[in-house]
Every structure is written in C-alpha cells, then in structure tokens.
Design an enzyme around this catalytic site. Structure first.
Site, mmCIF file in Angstrom:
data_model
loop_
_atom_site.group_PDB
_atom_site.id
_atom_site.type_symbol
_atom_site.label_atom_id
_atom_site.label_comp_id
_atom_site.label_asym_id
_atom_site.label_seq_id
_atom_site.Cartn_x
_atom_site.Cartn_y
_atom_site.Cartn_z
ATOM 1 N N GLU A 102 131.821 36.818 88.013
ATOM 2 C CA GLU A 102 131.605 37.600 87.452
ATOM 3 C C GLU A 102 132.478 38.251 86.282
ATOM 4 O OE1 GLU A 102 132.320 41.325 89.802
ATOM 5 O OE2 GLU A 102 131.886 39.981 91.484
ATOM 6 N N LYS A 104 134.951 39.774 84.121
ATOM 7 C CA LYS A 104 136.090 40.901 84.295
ATOM 8 C C LYS A 104 135.907 41.858 83.108
ATOM 9 C CE LYS A 104 140.899 41.403 84.891
ATOM 10 N NZ LYS A 104 141.231 42.579 83.797
ATOM 11 N N TYR A 214 131.748 47.534 90.568
ATOM 12 C CA TYR A 214 132.480 45.686 91.715
ATOM 13 C C TYR A 214 132.398 45.714 92.879
ATOM 14 C CZ TYR A 214 136.357 46.609 90.217
ATOM 15 O OH TYR A 214 137.491 46.971 89.432
ATOM 16 N N LYS A 303 141.634 34.328 82.782
ATOM 17 C CA LYS A 303 141.631 34.823 81.462
ATOM 18 C C LYS A 303 141.411 34.773 79.970
ATOM 19 C CE LYS A 303 143.930 39.134 81.047
ATOM 20 N NZ LYS A 303 144.566 39.651 81.557
ATOM 21 N N CYS A 397 144.310 59.119 43.161
ATOM 22 C CA CYS A 397 143.576 58.534 44.315
ATOM 23 C C CYS A 397 143.830 56.946 43.490
ATOM 24 C CB CYS A 397 142.375 58.673 44.337
ATOM 25 S SG CYS A 397 140.801 57.515 44.847
ATOM 26 N N CYS A 400 140.250 56.610 41.804
ATOM 27 C CA CYS A 400 139.596 57.298 40.168
ATOM 28 C C CYS A 400 141.376 58.310 39.273
ATOM 29 C CB CYS A 400 138.757 58.052 41.453
ATOM 30 S SG CYS A 400 139.192 59.360 41.823
ATOM 31 N N CYS A 415 141.616 61.606 48.943
ATOM 32 C CA CYS A 415 141.370 61.691 47.588
ATOM 33 C C CYS A 415 140.151 63.202 47.552
ATOM 34 C CB CYS A 415 140.481 60.852 46.814
ATOM 35 S SG CYS A 415 139.663 61.080 45.100
ATOM 36 N N CYS A 420 134.831 60.638 42.621
ATOM 37 C CA CYS A 420 135.193 59.356 43.311
ATOM 38 C C CYS A 420 134.365 58.186 43.182
ATOM 39 C CB CYS A 420 136.216 59.366 43.940
ATOM 40 S SG CYS A 420 137.133 57.676 44.745
HETATM 41 S S1 IVH Z 1 137.384 42.910 92.035
HETATM 42 C C1 IVH Z 1 141.455 44.138 94.173
HETATM 43 N N1 IVH Z 1 135.797 41.868 90.113
HETATM 44 O O1 IVH Z 1 140.133 44.158 86.583
HETATM 45 C C2 IVH Z 1 140.909 44.244 92.800
HETATM 46 N N2 IVH Z 1 137.996 43.424 88.659
HETATM 47 O O2 IVH Z 1 143.174 43.188 87.641
HETATM 48 C C3 IVH Z 1 139.996 43.179 92.793
HETATM 49 N N3 IVH Z 1 138.293 44.500 87.033
HETATM 50 O O3 IVH Z 1 141.561 45.955 88.524
HETATM 51 C C4 IVH Z 1 139.147 43.522 91.586
HETATM 52 N N4 IVH Z 1 135.891 43.384 86.490
HETATM 53 O O4 IVH Z 1 140.346 47.231 87.253
HETATM 54 C C5 IVH Z 1 137.295 43.160 90.151
HETATM 55 N N5 IVH Z 1 134.057 42.244 88.477
HETATM 56 C C6 IVH Z 1 135.661 42.996 88.091
HETATM 57 C C7 IVH Z 1 136.458 43.337 87.238
HETATM 58 C C8 IVH Z 1 137.350 43.716 87.629
HETATM 59 C C9 IVH Z 1 137.195 43.843 85.852
HETATM 60 C C10 IVH Z 1 139.363 44.981 86.387
HETATM 61 C C11 IVH Z 1 139.908 45.702 87.657
HETATM 62 C C12 IVH Z 1 140.895 44.899 88.681
HETATM 63 C C13 IVH Z 1 141.298 44.281 87.164
HETATM 64 C C14 IVH Z 1 142.296 42.897 87.726
#
Ligand code: IVH
Length: 663
Positions: A102, A104, A214, A303, A397, A400, A415, A420
């Site tokens: 998914e 993030k 999610y 990440k 300014c 101007c 200004c 200007c």
């Molecule tokens: S699953 C146990 N899925 O990212 C936590 N988190 O530190 C399970 N987040 O706390 C989280 N998109 O705030 C999950 N598709 C996604 C997410 C997601 C953003 C955030 C969420 C979580 C943090 C991870």
C-alpha cells in the site's frame, strides 16, 4: 432526505464522482434544514447537517485506545526488506506468504470507533495507549461516514486511517496564512495535525481535510474479512475512502519495482506519501506473527529516500508578490533532492528567517516540505567561517523604493505602493491567467517586457495596446502581436465570475468570486454593495466581506473599473451565463480526468469550475472518461489515455474550450 444527501456526499467526497450539480445539492440540503427546523425532534447525530458542532470545546478529553496504536518498523534498503521477508517466512514456516503493498500516506494517524454503525469516537494516536478525543473535528471531514453504509453493521468496530491534506489545499492555506501574518505550516502533515488540534470544530471544518483508511478490528460482531485486501474492499463498501493504489503481490520482487516506480510517480499524486507499506495479507498469518512492543511483525514501512541535501546559500533576495508582501528567498548552489534540482528555498518571512538564523554563505540542509516546497531545514552553524552575513529585511521596497510596513501582530512585511512594479506585474499576470480573463500568450516574460518598456502600468493599459506599440518590443513579430491583440480583445466578454476573480481581491478565489457574482449579478451593482450586504451572502464571512467592500470602496479601484468599462470590457452577467440557451453547462454529461500539476488553479477551484459547468471528475482512467486534461509533469495516465484513444487536452485547450462558447 438524510439518506439522499449521504449518498451524494459519498459520490462527491469519497468517490470523486458527483452525480448532481452544486445547485441541486444545495437545494437538497436546504430542504433538509427546513424539515429539521420545523421538527427539531427529527434531528439525529448522523444527519448531514450535524457535522459541525457549534460550541468550541474547553479542552480535549482523553481517549484510551482499545488496543495500543502501534507504529511501523522502517526499511530504507532492499536488504532490509529482504531481511523482513526472511523473518516472516521463518516465523510462519511458510515459503511464499502473500503480501500486499500500500502507499504510506504522510498524514496523521487516527482511530475511529463505530458503535452499531454510528461514529461515536475519533481519536489521535497520542502515545499509542491514550490519545486525544477529537470526535468533533473528525466529524467535519466530509469523506468520513457518520454512519456506516451496511445493512447489519458490526456491534463495535474501530477503523484506523490517515488524515491528510491535499497539496494544493496546503499551498492555498499557507498563502492565506502568510497574507494574514501567520506562520505557514512546514508541510501538509503539520497542517493536518494543526487542523485536527482545534478546539473549535468550525475552524477544522474550513481546512479541507481528508481521510484514507487502511485498517480495522472488530470488537464485537462478525469479522468477515480474512485478509487485508478483503478488508480494504469491505471498508470501501462501508463508505470509507480507501486509497486505490494497493496491490496484492505475486512475489516479493514486485516490491522493489513498485518502490522505484512510486519514488518517481509520487509527484503525480496530489497528496504526500513517504514510502510504501508492505503487509502480510492473511490475517491468520498476521495473528501468528504478532508484534514487538513497538510494531507489528507482519508489516514494514519501506520509506523513500528522504528528500534532503546539503548545499550553500549564496544570496538572499526579496520577492514582492501581488499583494505587496515581501518574502525573503534563499538562493542556493543548485543541488538535487530526490531527483529534482533545487535552486531556491523560501524563508517565509523575517521571523522565520531570524528563528532559523539563515545567513548568506551558510551551509544548510535543504528539504522539500511535504515533498513539495523547498525549505531550509537546518543551518550548520558549526561550519561558519565568519565570512557569512546576516540579511536584514529592507526598509523600502526593493522594486519600487516605497515604504515597507509591518502591521503590528503580523509577520508579513508589505510594500505600501499600489504602483509598485512587482505588484503591477503580478496583478497583470493574474488578470491574464487561465482561470481569470484567460489572455492566451500573455505570460511572465511578455508582462515583464510590457511593464518595463512602460507600455503597461495598470490593467486598463492592456486594452489600450496598439499594433505599433508592440512592434517596437524585442522578439515581437507581426504574428505574435496580432495574436496578443486578438487574445486581449477576446478577454473583454468573459463572465462576471472570472472578472471578479481576475481583480485579485484578497481572499477571493474562484469559488468566492462565483458566490459573489451569483448574488450580485452585474458589475455596476458591486459599486452599491455594503459590507453587510456581502456578509449576508452564504459562504462569505467577515474577512472576505471586509476585503471585498474595501476593494470596491477604494477610489483607485473604482477608477480602474470605470476605465475598463469605458474600454469596452463587458463582463457577462451571471444569470445570463447560467441560463443562456446554447452556452448552458458546456460540460454536461462529460467526465474529465486530470493528471499533472495545473498552473494557476487549485484542485478545488478546478473542481468547482468543472462541477458548475455540469461536468464530472474521475480519479482514474475508466470507460467513462471523456477527456484527459494534462498539466505539468503528467503521469502515466497520459500514456494509458493515448493507448485507449481517450482524447487528451492540454490545460490551455481545456480552458479555451470552456471559454470558446462566449467568443
Ligand atoms: S498500517 C501498527 N498502512 O504510518 C500500525 N500505516 O508508523 C499499522 N500509515 O502509524 C499501520 N499509511 O500512521 C499502515 N497504508 C498504511 C499507512 C500507514 C500511512 C502511517 C500510520 C502508521 C505509520 C507507520
């Protein structure tokens, strides 16, 4: 009535596919309000009229989470992901567990509780065990269902998701904050967090927040879904917005391909993501894997490379905007951050610059706030040689030479001169922009030339331009002069909404311009309206009413409007526009899809424009899409559209089409 409105809210806010016009929607809402006023006993907490609580809280209540809200372990490299996978396979004693990937979302984690299908609580994560009860603010998010759409909802279910702000909304909010002398938010995540932390829900309601969900767990009642992918489908059916870009993988190696793809493609999204989340799909496996004290063993956040780089400030300059605000900007040795070359970073205002203590010659860490706006994250003061120079805001300014003022309590310096040239140029550019009077070909370079040569000093001068004047300008051929004059001529009959918007009144975007134009009808009426008249318009508060009445009270502004009228600018009154026989709703029945960044208009403004012209907006390429409109840096939607022979329009072509029927 509640159910009908709930359905249209869902079409609009969750699916992004409205079925009815704003006018029809407003009428439905008015009817419901009427019924509820006559029969207050019929009002229920899940009524669409009850989203915004009228009385602010004294303080937030504590919310104890049913289960601790954990966070995810991070992976930054392929090796770390492979390591995660090895551990999963070892603990499960399974060779090939199915994974789901998914996006993030980079926002604020929230937990929502529904009892018997009704939203009862919304809370922040806090320390994971107790968070803050922000139910009143969560209720204002229009894509959050107040009632689940299912016949037999579970007794109690808790749903997790990420509250976020779209990048155009974030940018708009920051522009407003700077104008108001407030400190801008560093990134969309902070803006979301700040908005959720309001004690007054009416303030949160103004902030256009959104929610992707999610996760969920069922405290009582049958849990139907067996896997994460089933759960996402289940949540979608229950009425939530689920991010569409998830994928059940056919093998781990897809993770790496998709990660590389999204690292580039993320800029096509209009919300910030900071990585991908890899999850074991089957809940049975998730239960077996369990969690450490901090994070589940069945998921990992993969990440993106942090968008940071080290570089040097070689100068600090002042930029003067349309409303005269002076913004200090750091000019940097060009450096690549996440594949984009960065040359400048805003320092926002004097206070921000002082707080960070940025000096010319400094080594700094530059990052992209919310992955969009380059920003000085940190100054390496230990690398100073003594040659660095602090920058002082000018007393006049830089463009101007007029006086610069800083109102008490405001962070912004302004200004004071309306003449200007920096402001003049910005005002003309705005006037000519596509959402406004749409003068094709009149871009920044040409505006510079026209103003610097003295041909244009104010908007009416555009309509006084002669062929001979233009011929004298460098790089202006006969053809381009001709084109410009035609484009200027054509702009004379734009409708009143565009005209009002084009005037560049503070706080008056297209949506507000439309409210004003619809109420007032014709231009000459504006000159008679008072502050109270404006305030009586639905959707117009004291700030806008003040700005608009000030604007039309100004003698200089009145003169300019009078001049424009003398020169033959005749904005089409709005009633005429709306009921005109052949130009009514040019987008009726058409579904449009947008990709890339549109210039000069926020997403909301474009949405408003499309919807009010009878069109619909799609979020994805599908059989119903009639046109794809491409902005800057279009995504792969463009290739797909070409592939499927879906007509493609540039942003310019799109606006030209909307305008053509008036010409
Ligand atoms: S699953 C146990 N899925 O990212 C936590 N988190 O530190 C399970 N987040 O706390 C989280 N998109 O705030 C999950 N598709 C996604 C997410 C997601 C953003 C955030 C969420 C979580 C943090 C991870």
């Amino acid at each position: 009535m509640r159910e009908i409105i709930r359905y249209h809210d869902y079409r609009y806010y969750v699916l992004d596919q409205p079925e009815i016009s704003d006018e029809k929607y407003d009428a439905l809402m008015r009817r419901l309000v009427g019924i509820e006023e006559a029969h207050p006993d019929l009002i229920t907490p899940d009524s669409p009229t009850q989203r915004i609580a009228g009385t602010p809280l004294e303080q937030f209540a504590v919310f104890r989470h049913t289960r601790p809200m954990m966070s995810l372990a991070n992976a930054f490299t392929e090796d770390e992901v492979l390591e995660f996978d090895r551990r999963v396979r070892r603990l499960l004693n399974q060779d090939d567990p199915a994974y789901i990937l998914e996006l993030k979302i980079d926002g604020v984690a929230v937990n929502l509780r529904y009892e018997k299908g009704m939203l009862t609580h919304g809370a922040t994560r806090g320390d994971g065990v107790v968070g803050e009860d922000i139910t009143h603010n969560i209720r204002t998010i229009r894509s959050v269902p107040l009632r689940l759409s299912m016949d037999t909802p579970p007794d109690i279910v808790e749903v997790q998701g990420e509250v976020f702000m779209r990048i155009p909304d974030f940018q708009y909010l920051n522009r407003q904050r700077v104008e108001n002398g407030e400190t801008p938010f560093a990134n969309p995540r902070n803006a979301s967090a700040g908005s959720l932390r309001q004690l007054d829900a009416r303030l949160t309601a103004r902030r256009s927040l959104d929610l992707f969900v999610y996760g969920a767990f069922f405290i009582r009642g049958d849990a139907i879904p067996e896997t994460q992918s089933e759960l996402l489908a289940y949540l979608g059916k229950a009425g939530f917005k689920v991010n569409e870009h998830y994928r059940v993988l056919s093998g781990l190696s897809e993770t790496f391909i998709l990660h590389r793809e999204w690292e580039k493609k993320r800029r096509e999204l209009d919300y910030a993501i900071d990585g991908l989340v890899l999850k074991v799909n089957a809940f049975e496996y998730q239960r077996v894997l369990g969690a450490t004290s901090k994070s589940p063993r069945w998921a990992i956040a993969y990440k993106f490379q942090a968008g940071y780089a080290v570089t040097r400030v070689h100068d600090i300059r002042i930029n003067v905007g349309r409303t005269g605000i002076l913004t200090p900007v750091a000019l940097l040795e060009p450096v690549s951050v996440g594949g984009v070359t960065i040359r400048r970073a805003t320092l926002h205002n004097e206070d921000e610059m002082r707080k960070k203590d940025v000096r010319i010659g400094d080594w700094i860490l530059v990052g992209r706030a919310g992955d969009v706006i380059p920003e000085v994250v940190q100054v390496f003061s230990d690398r100073r040689t003594g040659q660095e120079t602090a920058f002082a805001m000018p007393e006049t300014c830089p463009v101007c030479g007029s006086r610069v003022v800083r109102e008490p309590g405001e962070a912004a310096m302004r200004c004071v001169s309306l003449r200007c040239l920096a402001q003049v140029k910005e005002r003309i550019l705005h006037w000519a922009s596509r959402g406004a009077m749409d003068i094709e070909g009149l871009g920044a370079k040409l505006v510079d030339q026209l103003v610097d040569s003295g041909l244009v000093r104010e908007i009416p001068d555009l309509y006084r331009l002669k062929r001979e004047d233009l011929a004298a300008l460098a790089r202006m051929g006969v053809k381009s002069s001709e084109n410009l004059l035609t484009a200027v001529e054509r702009s004379k009959t734009r409708d009143l909404v565009r005209f009002i918007y084009a005037l560049g009144i503070r706080f008056t975007g297209l949506v507000t311009a439309r409210l004003l134009a619809r109420k007032v009808g014709a231009l000459d009426k504006f000159l008679e309206m008072t502050y109270d008249d404006y305030l009586s318009i639905e959707g117009v508060g004291p700030k806008i009413a003040g700005a608009v009445s000030d604007f039309f009270a100004g003698t200089e502004n009145r003169r300019i409007i009078a001049n424009l009228l003398e020169l033959g600018i005749a904005p089409t009154p709005i009633e005429q526009w709306e009921s005109g026989p052949d130009n009514d709703l040019p987008l009726q029945g058409k579904t449009l899809l947008f990709t890339g960044v549109l210039l000069g208009m926020t997403r909301r403004e474009v949405e408003a424009l499309v919807l009010t012209r009878g069109g619909r907006i799609a979020t994805n390429i599908g059989p119903r899409v009639d046109y794809l409109i491409v902005g800057e840096n279009p995504g792969n939607k463009l290739a797909v559209a070409r592939d499927r022979n879906i007509p493609v329009l540039t942003e310019q072509e799109f606006f030209a089409r909307l305008g053509r029927r008036k010409e």
